[in-house]
Write a protein that holds these residues in place. Structure first.
Motif, mmCIF file in Angstrom:
data_model
loop_
_atom_site.group_PDB
_atom_site.id
_atom_site.type_symbol
_atom_site.label_atom_id
_atom_site.label_comp_id
_atom_site.label_asym_id
_atom_site.label_seq_id
_atom_site.Cartn_x
_atom_site.Cartn_y
_atom_site.Cartn_z
ATOM 1 N N MET A 30 53.915 43.202 34.444
ATOM 2 C CA MET A 30 52.808 42.415 33.908
ATOM 3 C C MET A 30 53.209 40.954 33.744
ATOM 4 N N ALA A 31 54.447 40.707 33.318
ATOM 5 C CA ALA A 31 54.913 39.333 33.134
ATOM 6 C C ALA A 31 54.899 38.567 34.449
ATOM 7 N N TYR A 32 55.404 39.192 35.523
ATOM 8 C CA TYR A 32 55.388 38.530 36.824
ATOM 9 C C TYR A 32 53.955 38.242 37.275
ATOM 10 N N PHE A 33 53.055 39.174 37.046
ATOM 11 C CA PHE A 33 51.654 39.000 37.427
ATOM 12 C C PHE A 33 51.022 37.833 36.665
ATOM 13 N N LEU A 34 51.243 37.776 35.346
ATOM 14 C CA LEU A 34 50.671 36.710 34.528
ATOM 15 C C LEU A 34 51.305 35.362 34.837
ATOM 16 N N LEU A 35 52.591 35.358 35.174
ATOM 17 C CA LEU A 35 53.246 34.114 35.582
ATOM 18 C C LEU A 35 52.592 33.543 36.838
ATOM 19 N N GLN A 36 52.306 34.415 37.799
ATOM 20 C CA GLN A 36 51.660 33.961 39.028
ATOM 21 C C GLN A 36 50.302 33.328 38.733
ATOM 22 N N LEU A 37 49.532 33.978 37.866
ATOM 23 C CA LEU A 37 48.202 33.456 37.538
ATOM 24 C C LEU A 37 48.278 32.117 36.818
ATOM 25 N N THR A 38 49.281 31.946 35.970
ATOM 26 C CA THR A 38 49.348 30.770 35.105
ATOM 27 C C THR A 38 50.044 29.575 35.745
ATOM 28 N N LEU A 39 51.104 29.837 36.493
ATOM 29 C CA LEU A 39 51.970 28.735 36.928
ATOM 30 C C LEU A 39 51.913 28.440 38.420
ATOM 31 N N ASN A 40 51.465 29.366 39.247
ATOM 32 C CA ASN A 40 51.340 29.101 40.691
ATOM 33 C C ASN A 40 49.889 28.729 40.980
ATOM 34 N N VAL A 41 49.559 27.452 40.778
ATOM 35 C CA VAL A 41 48.158 27.033 40.830
ATOM 36 C C VAL A 41 47.989 25.790 41.688
ATOM 37 N N THR A 42 46.753 25.608 42.151
ATOM 38 C CA THR A 42 46.321 24.394 42.842
ATOM 39 C C THR A 42 45.013 23.938 42.197
ATOM 40 N N PRO A 43 44.567 22.723 42.473
ATOM 41 C CA PRO A 43 43.269 22.295 41.923
ATOM 42 C C PRO A 43 42.121 23.204 42.338
ATOM 43 N N GLN A 44 42.242 23.841 43.495
ATOM 44 C CA GLN A 44 41.172 24.716 43.984
ATOM 45 C C GLN A 44 41.227 26.115 43.370
ATOM 46 N N SER A 45 42.397 26.569 42.986
ATOM 47 C CA SER A 45 42.540 27.958 42.522
ATOM 48 C C SER A 45 42.598 28.121 41.014
ATOM 49 N N ILE A 46 42.832 27.054 40.292
ATOM 50 C CA ILE A 46 43.150 27.205 38.871
ATOM 51 C C ILE A 46 41.983 27.749 38.056
ATOM 52 N N ASP A 47 40.754 27.390 38.385
ATOM 53 C CA ASP A 47 39.612 27.905 37.612
ATOM 54 C C ASP A 47 39.482 29.422 37.780
ATOM 55 N N HIS A 48 39.571 29.881 39.015
ATOM 56 C CA HIS A 48 39.468 31.330 39.273
ATOM 57 C C HIS A 48 40.605 32.082 38.593
ATOM 58 N N GLN A 49 41.820 31.578 38.715
ATOM 59 C CA GLN A 49 42.966 32.257 38.120
ATOM 60 C C GLN A 49 42.882 32.271 36.592
ATOM 61 N N SER A 50 42.316 31.228 36.026
ATOM 62 C CA SER A 50 42.135 31.201 34.571
ATOM 63 C C SER A 50 41.146 32.266 34.125
ATOM 64 N N ARG A 51 40.066 32.459 34.895
ATOM 65 C CA ARG A 51 39.087 33.489 34.546
ATOM 66 C C ARG A 51 39.714 34.881 34.614
ATOM 67 N N VAL A 52 40.535 35.111 35.631
ATOM 68 C CA VAL A 52 41.216 36.407 35.753
ATOM 69 C C VAL A 52 42.165 36.614 34.583
ATOM 70 N N LEU A 53 42.907 35.581 34.236
ATOM 71 C CA LEU A 53 43.865 35.686 33.128
ATOM 72 C C LEU A 53 43.156 36.012 31.821
ATOM 73 N N LEU A 54 42.003 35.408 31.591
ATOM 74 C CA LEU A 54 41.282 35.630 30.340
ATOM 75 C C LEU A 54 40.768 37.065 30.216
ATOM 76 N N GLN A 55 40.678 37.798 31.324
ATOM 77 C CA GLN A 55 40.300 39.207 31.243
ATOM 78 C C GLN A 55 41.357 40.018 30.511
ATOM 79 N N TYR A 56 42.573 39.508 30.452
ATOM 80 C CA TYR A 56 43.669 40.207 29.788
ATOM 81 C C TYR A 56 43.926 39.679 28.378
ATOM 82 N N ALA A 57 43.201 38.652 27.953
ATOM 83 C CA ALA A 57 43.463 38.028 26.658
ATOM 84 C C ALA A 57 43.124 38.980 25.513
#
Length: 207
Positions: free
Chosen positions: A73-100
């Motif tokens: 889970m840590a590796y998965f959340l790291l990918q969502l949070t830290l491996n980002v671009t201006p185009q992907s960050i909004d989508h990845q943030s929405r996915v991350l918030l599903q786990y909040a």
């Protein structure tokens, strides 16, 4: 005799008509039931609560999961949070918030929104390369140390050592993210800091 046959044909036609009416009524009732069910389920979605890929066995209890599960889970959340671009960050943030975790949702959303605004403003992309990972199964925390590389317009502008602590919670058959914060790369789980805090009162009483 012909009159009897005629009467029999009429009776048979009436029975057939009654059967057709009954079938039509059943069909209409089924359609209404399906429509009501579709309206009831509209807007609902099933949330995936495990990493997209699982490559290790793990166990779960009523309030805890194994170190292997926490690591994935840590590796998965790291990918969502830290491996980002201006185009992907909004989508990845929405996915991350599903786990909040419910108690942490507002804070995490605010932090992610601030990060997204900064990334899009600077046109920056970040890539995190994990080097070490430590799991505290008792507290359901994961500490990670690695290199965070930042690019702007395909040009690498920085590469720094970073540490992060990821706090997870298992409840009701789901894994939740309680906190994702930056820590010292020399002590991602803040074990040394906690030890110093525990020793401080004892040192004070000895004076």
């Amino acid at each position: 005799m012909k009159l009897d046959w005629l009467r029999a044909d009429i009776a048979s036609a009436r029975r057939a008509s009654a059967l057709l009416v009954l079938l039509l009524a059943c069909s209409m009732l089924a359609n209404v039931t399906l429509a009501a069910f579709a309206m009831h389920m509209a807007g609902r979605e099933r949330v995936v609560v495990v990493p997209p890929s699982i490559n290790k066995t793990f166990w779960v209890e009523s309030e805890r999961v194994s170190a292997e599960y926490l690591e994935q889970m840590a590796y998965f959340l790291l990918q969502l949070t830290l491996n980002v671009t201006p185009q992907s960050i909004d989508h990845q943030s929405r996915v991350l918030l599903q786990y909040a975790a419910p108690a942490s949702y507002g804070e995490l959303r605010s932090v992610l929104a601030t990060a997204a605004e900064r990334v899009k403003r600077d046109g920056a992309s970040t890539v995190f390369s994990a080097q070490d990972l430590a799991v505290d199964e008792r507290t359901q925390r994961v500490g990670v140390r690695g290199l965070l590389t930042t690019f702007i317009s395909d040009r690498r502008v920085s590469e720094v050592s970073k540490g992060y602590a990821i706090e997870l919670q298992y409840a009701g058959g789901r894994i939740f993210l309680k906190a994702f914060r930056e820590t010292s790369p020399n002590d991602p789980l803040e074990i040394q800091a906690q030890s110093q805090l525990r020793l401080a009162p004892a040192a004070g009483t000895g004076r």
